[in-house]
Design an enzyme around this catalytic site. Sequence first.
Site, mmCIF file in Angstrom:
data_model
loop_
_atom_site.group_PDB
_atom_site.id
_atom_site.type_symbol
_atom_site.label_atom_id
_atom_site.label_comp_id
_atom_site.label_asym_id
_atom_site.label_seq_id
_atom_site.Cartn_x
_atom_site.Cartn_y
_atom_site.Cartn_z
ATOM 1 N N ASP A 10 61.881 100.205 -73.663
ATOM 2 C CA ASP A 10 63.256 99.729 -73.511
ATOM 3 C C ASP A 10 63.326 98.950 -72.193
ATOM 4 O OD1 ASP A 10 63.326 101.654 -71.523
ATOM 5 O OD2 ASP A 10 65.025 102.770 -72.354
ATOM 6 N N HIS B 262 42.872 117.933 -77.646
ATOM 7 C CA HIS B 262 43.360 119.126 -78.345
ATOM 8 C C HIS B 262 44.413 118.806 -79.408
ATOM 9 C CE1 HIS B 262 42.214 122.195 -74.954
ATOM 10 N NE2 HIS B 262 41.245 121.321 -75.204
ATOM 11 N N HIS C 98 40.793 123.144 -82.624
ATOM 12 C CA HIS C 98 41.976 122.285 -82.447
ATOM 13 C C HIS C 98 42.377 121.642 -83.769
ATOM 14 C CE1 HIS C 98 41.476 123.071 -78.283
ATOM 15 N NE2 HIS C 98 40.271 122.531 -78.271
ATOM 16 N N ARG D 76 60.448 105.697 -64.655
ATOM 17 C CA ARG D 76 61.204 106.157 -63.493
ATOM 18 C C ARG D 76 60.607 107.435 -62.907
ATOM 19 N NH1 ARG D 76 67.013 105.034 -66.489
ATOM 20 N NH2 ARG D 76 67.023 102.767 -66.180
ATOM 21 N N CYS E 88 59.892 104.430 -71.611
ATOM 22 C CA CYS E 88 61.310 104.298 -71.263
ATOM 23 C C CYS E 88 61.483 104.893 -69.866
ATOM 24 C CB CYS E 88 62.219 104.934 -72.319
ATOM 25 S SG CYS E 88 62.037 106.705 -72.551
ATOM 26 N N THR F 190 62.338 107.931 -68.749
ATOM 27 C CA THR F 190 61.663 109.225 -68.609
ATOM 28 C C THR F 190 60.512 109.419 -69.581
ATOM 29 O OG1 THR F 190 63.173 110.167 -70.230
ATOM 30 C CG2 THR F 190 63.814 110.373 -67.903
HETATM 31 C C1 RB5 Z 1 67.890 104.368 -70.070
HETATM 32 O O1 RB5 Z 1 68.802 104.422 -69.031
HETATM 33 C C2 RB5 Z 1 67.216 105.727 -70.244
HETATM 34 O O2 RB5 Z 1 68.127 106.666 -70.738
HETATM 35 C C3 RB5 Z 1 66.014 105.614 -71.158
HETATM 36 O O3 RB5 Z 1 65.142 104.674 -70.652
HETATM 37 C C4 RB5 Z 1 65.179 106.862 -71.354
HETATM 38 O O4 RB5 Z 1 64.891 107.483 -70.147
HETATM 39 C C5 RB5 Z 1 65.623 107.785 -72.382
HETATM 40 O O5 RB5 Z 1 64.979 108.796 -72.678
#
Ligand code: RB5
Length: 148
Positions: free
Chosen positions: A8, A98, A133, A109, A65, A67
């Site tokens: 994203d 595994h 496994h 981030r 993305c 996280t």
């Molecule tokens: C976008 O702000 C954020 O929510 C997205 O990139 C992601 O972390 C969602 O899981």
Amino acid sequence: MKIAIGSDHAGYLLKEKIKEFLISRSYQVIDFGTTSAESTDYPIFAREVALAVQRGEAQQGILICGTGIGMCITANKFKGVYAALCTDEYMARVSRQHNNANILCLGSRVLGEALAISIVDAWLNADFEGGRHERRVDLIKKMEEDMC
Ligand code: RB5
């Protein structure tokens, strides 16, 4: 080997860096976007990469993305897709050895660029070990059959 990749807006810059790394290592990359840092919705890209892996158009996939969580949740909705959210090289290696994970999810981030690339490298260089496994992964596949 073909690798499907998607992100994203939050993962866009890291996706571009990972793509460069993959190309430098002679992987064929299928990029499903996004194509800029303009705000968008991660499930759109998770779906495309998951389908490419499910259909065998790519052997493995990478999703990024903010996280990595939203990508991982979405990708794991697709039958035959085993997405792993990894924050270090050990998790990445073991998710292949595994769990036979076929999609790697990363959080832009959460990780610096160098660590993210090192995680990708560890993931691509590890193979499924089978044996005990395989029995466990087969149990997951059986549950998948029973649920769908
Ligand atoms: C976008 O702000 C954020 O929510 C997205 O990139 C992601 O972390 C969602 O899981």
